[in-house]
Write an enzyme that holds these catalytic residues in place. Sequence first.
Site, PDB file in Angstrom:
ATOM      1  N   ASP A 336     149.627  18.190  20.180  1.00 24.19           N
ATOM      2  CA  ASP A 336     149.551  18.202  21.644  1.00 24.19           C
ATOM      3  C   ASP A 336     150.364  19.384  22.153  1.00 24.19           C
ATOM      4  O   ASP A 336     151.292  19.860  21.480  1.00 24.19           O
ATOM      5  CB  ASP A 336     150.100  16.899  22.216  1.00 24.19           C
ATOM      6  CG  ASP A 336     149.515  16.573  23.582  1.00 24.19           C
ATOM      7  OD1 ASP A 336     148.717  15.625  23.673  1.00 24.19           O
ATOM      8  OD2 ASP A 336     149.845  17.268  24.562  1.00 24.19           O
ATOM      9  N   GLU A 339     155.179  18.894  25.613  1.00 21.40           N
ATOM     10  CA  GLU A 339     156.371  18.675  24.799  1.00 21.40           C
ATOM     11  C   GLU A 339     156.958  17.274  24.961  1.00 21.40           C
ATOM     12  O   GLU A 339     157.151  16.552  23.984  1.00 21.40           O
ATOM     13  CB  GLU A 339     157.425  19.727  25.155  1.00 21.40           C
ATOM     14  CG  GLU A 339     158.734  19.565  24.373  1.00 21.40           C
ATOM     15  CD  GLU A 339     159.840  20.448  24.924  1.00 21.40           C
ATOM     16  OE1 GLU A 339     160.791  20.714  24.173  1.00 21.40           O
ATOM     17  OE2 GLU A 339     159.753  20.855  26.086  1.00 21.40           O
ATOM     18  N   LYS A 432     131.101  12.582  32.945  1.00 19.30           N
ATOM     19  CA  LYS A 432     131.007  13.662  33.938  1.00 19.30           C
ATOM     20  C   LYS A 432     130.279  14.881  33.374  1.00 19.30           C
ATOM     21  O   LYS A 432     129.950  15.817  34.119  1.00 19.30           O
ATOM     22  CB  LYS A 432     132.404  14.042  34.420  1.00 19.30           C
ATOM     23  CG  LYS A 432     133.062  12.949  35.260  1.00 19.30           C
ATOM     24  CD  LYS A 432     134.460  13.335  35.677  1.00 19.30           C
ATOM     25  CE  LYS A 432     135.076  12.271  36.587  1.00 19.30           C
ATOM     26  NZ  LYS A 432     135.222  10.974  35.945  1.00 19.30           N
ATOM     27  N   ASN A 471     135.220   5.993  32.931  1.00 17.76           N
ATOM     28  CA  ASN A 471     136.647   5.892  33.240  1.00 17.76           C
ATOM     29  C   ASN A 471     137.316   4.849  32.362  1.00 17.76           C
ATOM     30  O   ASN A 471     136.738   3.807  32.061  1.00 17.76           O
ATOM     31  CB  ASN A 471     136.830   5.517  34.712  1.00 17.76           C
ATOM     32  CG  ASN A 471     136.282   6.594  35.640  1.00 17.76           C
ATOM     33  OD1 ASN A 471     136.933   7.576  35.914  1.00 17.76           O
ATOM     34  ND2 ASN A 471     135.052   6.407  36.101  1.00 17.76           N
ATOM     35  N   GLY A 474     143.795   2.341  33.005  1.00 17.71           N
ATOM     36  CA  GLY A 474     145.185   2.615  32.665  1.00 17.71           C
ATOM     37  C   GLY A 474     145.438   3.969  32.047  1.00 17.71           C
ATOM     38  O   GLY A 474     146.574   4.270  31.679  1.00 17.71           O
ATOM     39  N   GLU A 567     133.364  16.289  43.225  1.00 13.58           N
ATOM     40  CA  GLU A 567     133.250  14.849  42.980  1.00 13.58           C
ATOM     41  C   GLU A 567     131.892  14.347  43.455  1.00 13.58           C
ATOM     42  O   GLU A 567     131.352  14.795  44.465  1.00 13.58           O
ATOM     43  CB  GLU A 567     134.370  14.115  43.728  1.00 13.58           C
ATOM     44  CG  GLU A 567     134.490  12.651  43.372  1.00 13.58           C
ATOM     45  CD  GLU A 567     135.710  12.022  44.011  1.00 13.58           C
ATOM     46  OE1 GLU A 567     136.370  11.195  43.353  1.00 13.58           O
ATOM     47  OE2 GLU A 567     136.016  12.343  45.176  1.00 13.58           O
TER      48      GLU A 567
END
Length: 643
Positions: A336, A339, A432, A471, A474, A567
């Site tokens: 990733d 940091e 999307k 989606n 959480g 959107e």
Amino acid sequence: MEKAKNRKRFSLNDNVLYLADFKFLPRWVILIIDLFIILVSILISHLLILNLHVSHYRIFPLSYVFLFVIGVNVLYMYIFKTYLGVIRHSTFVDLFKIFTANICSILTVIAVNYIYYLGTGEKVVLIPFLGLYFAISCLLLFVFRLFVKGIFNIVKENKRSASRKKIYILGDDDTSVAIAQVILSNPNLPFDIRGFISYHDKKVNIKLLDRKILTKADFISQLKNSKIDVSGVLVIKEALQKDDLDFWVNVFLENNLKIYKSPNMQKLRSKEIINNLKTIQIEDLLNRKPIKLDNTEVKKRHFQKTVLVTGGAGSIGKEIVRQVALLEPMQIIILDQSETPLYDTELEMKELYPDINFKFILADISNYSRLEPIFKKYQFSMVYHAAAYKHVPLVEENPHEAVLVNVLGTKNLSLLACKYKVNRFVMVSTDKAVNPTNVMGASKRVAELFVQSLQNYENNSTKFITTRFGNVLGSNGSVIPHFRKQIEKGGPVTITHPNIVRYFMTIAEACELVLHAGTMGTGGEIYVFDMGDPVKILDLAKRMIKLSGLEPNDDIKIIYTGLRPGEKLYEELLSDNAKTLPTSHEKIMISKDPSMHFSEIDELTELVISYSKKEEKQEIVKVLKCIVKEFKSNNSIYESLDQ
């Protein structure tokens, strides 16, 4: 002196509190009370003998005989320590000690009686009198302890009930009863169970745990007539179908009742029960039954293998890591560019899975020279690519960043997977990307096309697989945590449009799809998941406000801010000209979207990447629209490019 004055000013409730908090009577006081009880037992037994017209033996004065019986009884009370127990905590053991002491004293008196008879031919004590005395003394000693225990329990319950939340339990089956028993037996839980709500309308004239059972119709009727004196209801979510859960939640919310979710029985019995009994959340109402597939192949694919997860510090990536860790891999590499989240992930994973060999790498996937030594060193068997920029408005303003991460990053990873013969490369995409109206969706669709094109690349042996879903509940930046923060602050709740709808699934469910897709795929597929029915965001917001005990637009205002750049009102999982093929599981399908040849997509991606490095926004979007023909901008500065 001051204490005495204060106690005089105490109310009746304060006196009850003192009684409930009183530790225990001194042992000598209990012994005196027991002595008084056996004196009363002697008197009652004597009166009964007289009423039966039976005469005592008169060898010795009756007072001496009675004192002898009492003395023997007290001796055995001392031997068996019947007076040492705390009365309000009396158990069968304490009662058995009393019984044993009394039976031993009676047998001793009888033995002395017959020894005296053998020596003199006369008896001292009447045997029927001893029998009556034994029965009466045991009964009164038992009743005294049980009475004191009962009084203390009543006082304690009254004291606790004053500060407890009065609730009903939804359900009257074995699970409901078991949960109620655990709650009632735990003095630290802030609940006072008043009754059970039956799932059925058939009336029954019985009680459960001395609590009434209300039928569904009776409960609703009493709610309408304001006859229900409770503040909430405990729901066992696993026992209800989604439609039933929705029905009951609507009933409770309309009547301003708090809804508590019961944990499973294993957690309910744990020491953390207080933390496990929580109010029901919107995620509980949106959850669908998770898909269940055979994990044998999934485990085989990961067992003792080296796995790379990009974006491993994000919500999706982290859940992939958790699920892979359960499959006993040889090593998990978590990559990733953020940091602090990566460091937090390292601490969490090492604590949760101490036996798993983790490696945490801080790197940017757009940097090919940084990635290649990693692929060369670890020789991955599986790559899960979850790293991406995903926030629509931010990406719309910064299309160059979207291309560098979503397109170039994916290109780097997939080319390295091909070069170093990774067995399977699984890309996490989004709904999307279907008929995109924004740069983020278009960049993900370009990434999909590039990954697909590599499947037929010369000398390629890697299986490239794409998963596409909506989606995730959480996840970082999702609407539910955003609404929750707005409600906690007192509002307002902001919604872009009253008619906007979205598909939802749980993080665990999404990642289960990713893992299974990696196993099922033969290469080149785009897997889509049956997301169920779409959810209207306005209804979602209203429900969350009600679950917080507030009223929409009265306590918490709902305002509409207008659609954000890029959107759209609804998302799609399949493009218009796509064909859907079934798989071995009814909830998972394959979308056969149009693909591109590697040389064509490679040339176009190089072009859009070069524009991105120069931050030429208009040119970037032009090329994206050239690659993704169905990309039509919506509410965006790039709409002019569609003309």
